[in-house]
Design a protein around this motif. Structure first.
Motif, short mmCIF file in Angstrom:
data_model
loop_
_atom_site.label_atom_id
_atom_site.label_comp_id
_atom_site.label_asym_id
_atom_site.label_seq_id
_atom_site.Cartn_x
_atom_site.Cartn_y
_atom_site.Cartn_z
N LYS B 57 0.71 -1.41 -0.05
CA LYS B 57 0.23 0.13 0.16
C LYS B 57 0.28 1.70 -0.08
CE LYS B 57 -3.54 -2.07 2.61
NZ LYS B 57 -4.38 -2.46 3.40
N GLY B 58 0.94 2.17 -0.66
CA GLY B 58 1.03 3.49 -0.92
C GLY B 58 0.27 4.48 0.17
N GLU B 59 0.50 5.94 -0.04
CA GLU B 59 -0.26 7.00 0.86
C GLU B 59 -2.00 6.50 0.94
OE1 GLU B 59 1.02 10.54 -0.15
OE2 GLU B 59 -0.23 12.03 0.71
N VAL B 60 -2.78 6.62 -0.34
CA VAL B 60 -4.18 6.07 -0.53
C VAL B 60 -4.59 5.14 -1.29
CG1 VAL B 60 -4.10 8.78 -0.63
CG2 VAL B 60 -3.72 7.64 -2.47
N PRO B 61 -5.01 3.91 -0.57
CA PRO B 61 -4.47 2.82 -1.69
C PRO B 61 -5.85 2.43 -0.77
CG PRO B 61 -4.36 2.24 1.13
CD PRO B 61 -4.10 4.09 0.96
N ASN B 62 -7.30 2.96 0.03
CA ASN B 62 -8.43 2.66 0.13
C ASN B 62 -9.73 2.61 -0.99
OD1 ASN B 62 -7.83 2.09 2.75
ND2 ASN B 62 -9.35 4.15 3.37
N GLY B 63 -9.88 1.89 -1.16
CA GLY B 63 -10.92 1.86 -3.00
C GLY B 63 -10.17 1.56 -3.53
N TYR B 64 -8.88 0.36 -3.42
CA TYR B 64 -8.55 0.15 -5.00
C TYR B 64 -7.80 -1.11 -4.69
CZ TYR B 64 -8.23 5.11 -5.31
OH TYR B 64 -8.55 6.65 -6.56
N ASN B 65 -7.69 -1.85 -5.12
CA ASN B 65 -6.55 -3.37 -4.95
C ASN B 65 -5.77 -3.36 -6.47
OD1 ASN B 65 -7.67 -4.62 -3.02
ND2 ASN B 65 -10.11 -4.60 -4.03
N VAL B 66 -4.74 -3.94 -6.44
CA VAL B 66 -4.13 -3.92 -7.31
C VAL B 66 -3.58 -5.41 -7.82
CG1 VAL B 66 -3.13 -1.84 -7.41
CG2 VAL B 66 -2.15 -3.64 -5.50
N SER B 67 -3.25 -6.19 -8.90
CA SER B 67 -2.79 -7.30 -9.13
C SER B 67 -1.00 -6.49 -9.87
CB SER B 67 -3.44 -7.94 -9.98
OG SER B 67 -4.50 -8.65 -9.13
N ARG B 68 -0.42 -7.44 -9.62
CA ARG B 68 1.42 -7.46 -10.08
C ARG B 68 0.99 -8.61 -11.06
NH1 ARG B 68 6.93 -5.23 -10.09
NH2 ARG B 68 7.31 -5.29 -12.00
N LEU B 69 0.75 -8.96 -12.53
CA LEU B 69 0.30 -10.39 -13.10
C LEU B 69 1.65 -11.05 -13.60
CD1 LEU B 69 -2.15 -8.36 -15.38
CD2 LEU B 69 -3.08 -9.38 -13.21
N ASN B 70 2.65 -10.21 -14.43
CA ASN B 70 4.21 -10.54 -14.49
C ASN B 70 5.11 -9.83 -14.20
OD1 ASN B 70 3.71 -8.90 -17.04
ND2 ASN B 70 2.22 -11.22 -17.25
N LYS B 71 6.09 -9.19 -15.15
CA LYS B 71 7.20 -8.58 -14.43
C LYS B 71 6.86 -7.17 -15.76
CE LYS B 71 12.09 -7.00 -14.57
NZ LYS B 71 13.56 -7.78 -14.41
N ARG B 72 6.00 -7.25 -16.90
CA ARG B 72 5.76 -6.59 -17.18
C ARG B 72 4.57 -6.24 -17.04
NH1 ARG B 72 3.46 -7.45 -21.59
NH2 ARG B 72 4.26 -5.25 -22.90
N GLU B 73 3.18 -5.83 -16.55
CA GLU B 73 2.44 -5.67 -16.00
C GLU B 73 1.94 -5.18 -14.66
OE1 GLU B 73 0.74 -9.28 -18.39
OE2 GLU B 73 -0.38 -7.34 -19.83
N PHE B 74 0.79 -4.28 -14.36
CA PHE B 74 0.77 -4.11 -13.20
C PHE B 74 -0.79 -3.46 -13.47
CE2 PHE B 74 0.61 -3.45 -8.80
CZ PHE B 74 1.32 -1.82 -8.47
N SER B 75 -2.00 -3.88 -12.67
CA SER B 75 -3.20 -3.19 -13.04
C SER B 75 -3.56 -3.59 -11.12
CB SER B 75 -4.16 -4.51 -13.52
OG SER B 75 -3.97 -5.62 -12.60
N LEU B 76 -4.18 -2.39 -11.38
CA LEU B 76 -5.22 -0.97 -10.91
C LEU B 76 -6.86 -1.61 -10.64
CD1 LEU B 76 -5.10 0.83 -8.18
CD2 LEU B 76 -5.76 2.56 -9.82
N ARG B 77 -7.65 -2.33 -10.04
CA ARG B 77 -8.71 -2.18 -10.20
C ARG B 77 -9.77 -1.34 -9.41
NH1 ARG B 77 -12.26 -5.07 -12.09
NH2 ARG B 77 -14.50 -6.23 -11.09
N LEU B 78 -10.85 -1.01 -9.34
CA LEU B 78 -12.23 0.15 -8.90
C LEU B 78 -13.05 -1.41 -8.63
CD1 LEU B 78 -10.18 2.13 -10.12
CD2 LEU B 78 -11.73 3.40 -9.91
N GLU B 79 -13.52 -1.64 -7.65
CA GLU B 79 -13.88 -2.41 -7.40
C GLU B 79 -16.08 -2.18 -7.45
OE1 GLU B 79 -14.70 -6.27 -7.50
OE2 GLU B 79 -12.49 -6.31 -7.63
N SER B 80 -16.27 -1.02 -6.65
CA SER B 80 -17.22 0.34 -6.33
C SER B 80 -16.80 1.22 -6.64
CB SER B 80 -17.83 -0.73 -5.82
OG SER B 80 -18.68 0.35 -4.97
N ALA B 81 -16.91 2.29 -7.94
CA ALA B 81 -16.32 3.51 -7.87
C ALA B 81 -17.05 4.06 -7.41
CB ALA B 81 -16.13 3.47 -9.62
N ALA B 82 -16.44 5.71 -6.89
CA ALA B 82 -17.03 6.74 -6.27
C ALA B 82 -16.45 7.32 -6.54
CB ALA B 82 -16.86 6.81 -4.02
N PRO B 83 -17.62 8.64 -6.54
CA PRO B 83 -17.31 9.95 -6.97
C PRO B 83 -15.56 10.81 -6.58
CG PRO B 83 -19.85 9.80 -6.75
CD PRO B 83 -18.71 8.69 -5.74
#
Lengths: 112, 113
Positions: B57-83
Motif C-alpha cells: 500500500k501507498g499513501e491512499v490505497p482505500n477503494g483500490y486493489n492491484v495485481s502484479r500479473l508478471n514483470k511487465r504488467e501491473f493493474s489497478l482495480r476499482l471494485e465499486s467506484a465513487a465520485p
C-alpha cells in the motif's frame, strides 16, 4: 514523514524571462531529489536530478542544486521559452527506498 | 520501445461500477507504481510493487486493489467506484531504489458520476 513543499503557482512569464521555482524538503538521511515536468496532456518525465549534497542537476537549460544546509532544491532557468510552459513537480526519494514523494506542482505559462 | 503504456485513456463510470486500469512496461523494470493526480495535491501513491510477486500500500490505497500479473504488467482495480475517485491515474516503473528515475505512462482520466 518525508515531504516536499514547492512554490505555489500559477506563474506567468514573458519569453526570455528568468524562472525560479522554490522547493524545500523534509527528510531523514540522504534523499535523492528530482524535478519532473508534465507537458499538457502528457505523463511526467524527469527533468533533472541530484543524489547527494552540493550536486547540481541540469538539463535543457534548467538547473537545480542540492542544498542540504537549507534543505532546498530550487529550479532555475535563465531564459524561458513558450515551449517551457508546463507543470513542474519537485520530488524526493528517501535513502534506500523506491518511492517518490511529490510536491503539489507549479504551473508555468510562458507568453510570447 | 513503447516505455510505459496505459489503457484506457479516458473512462466514465457510474457510482458503484467496477473497472480495471491496465499498465505495461517494456523496460524490464522491477518496480511499478500507481499514482493519482488531483488539482493542487501533486501525485499521491496508491499502491506499488517493488518486484514481481509483491505489492504494498501507498499513501491512499482505500477503494483500490492491484495485481502484479508478471514483470511487465501491473493493474489497478476499482471494485465499486465513487465520485471521490474521479482523478487522473498514472502508472510508473523504475529499475533501482534510492535515486532511480521513474518512467511514467500517459495517464488515464477517470470520471465517476
Amino acid at each position: 514523514g518525508d515531504s516536499v513543499t514547492q512554490m505555489e503557482g500559477p506563474v506567468t512569464l514573458s519569453e526570455e524571462a528568468f524562472l525560479t521555482i522554490n522547493c524545500t524538503y523534509t527528510a531523514t538521511g540522504y534523499p535523492s531529489l528530482f524535478w519532473y515536468v508534465q507537458y499538457p496532456g502528457e505523463g511526467l518525465q524527469l527533468l533533472l536530478k541530484a543524489t547527494k549534497a552540493d550536486d547540481k542537476g541540469s538539463n535543457k537549460g534548467f538547473e537545480a542544486t542540492y542544498r542540504k544546509e537549507t534543505t532546498s532544491f530550487h529550479l532555475e532557468k535563465g531564459s524561458v521559452q513558450v515551449s517551457d510552459s508546463a507543470v513542474y513537480f519537485c520530488a524526493l526519494s528517501p535513502d534506500n527506498d523506491y518511492k517518490l514523494s511529490f510536491g503539489a506542482g507549479t504551473t508555468v505559462t510562458v507568453r510570447a | 520501445n513503447a516505455g510505459v503504456t496505459q489503457t484506457p485513456k479516458f473512462q466514465v463510470l457510474k457510482t458503484g461500477q467496477s473497472m480495471t486500469l491496465q499498465c505495461a512496461q517494456d523496460m524490464n523494470h522491477n518496480s511499478m507504481y500507481w499514482y493519482r493526480q488531483d488539482p493542487g495535491m501533486g501525485l499521491r501513491l496508491i499502491y506499488y510493487s517493488a518486484s514481481e510477486g509483491t505489492t504494498d500500500k501507498g499513501e491512499v490505497p482505500n477503494g483500490y486493489n492491484v495485481s502484479r500479473l508478471n514483470k511487465r504488467e501491473f493493474s489497478l482495480r476499482l471494485e465499486s467506484a465513487a465520485p471521490s475517485q474521479t482523478s487522473v491515474y498514472f502508472c510508473a516503473s523504475s529499475d533501482r531504489r534510492g535515486g532511480g528515475e521513474q518512467y511514467f505512462g500517459p495517464g488515464t482520466r477517470l470520471t465517476v458520476t
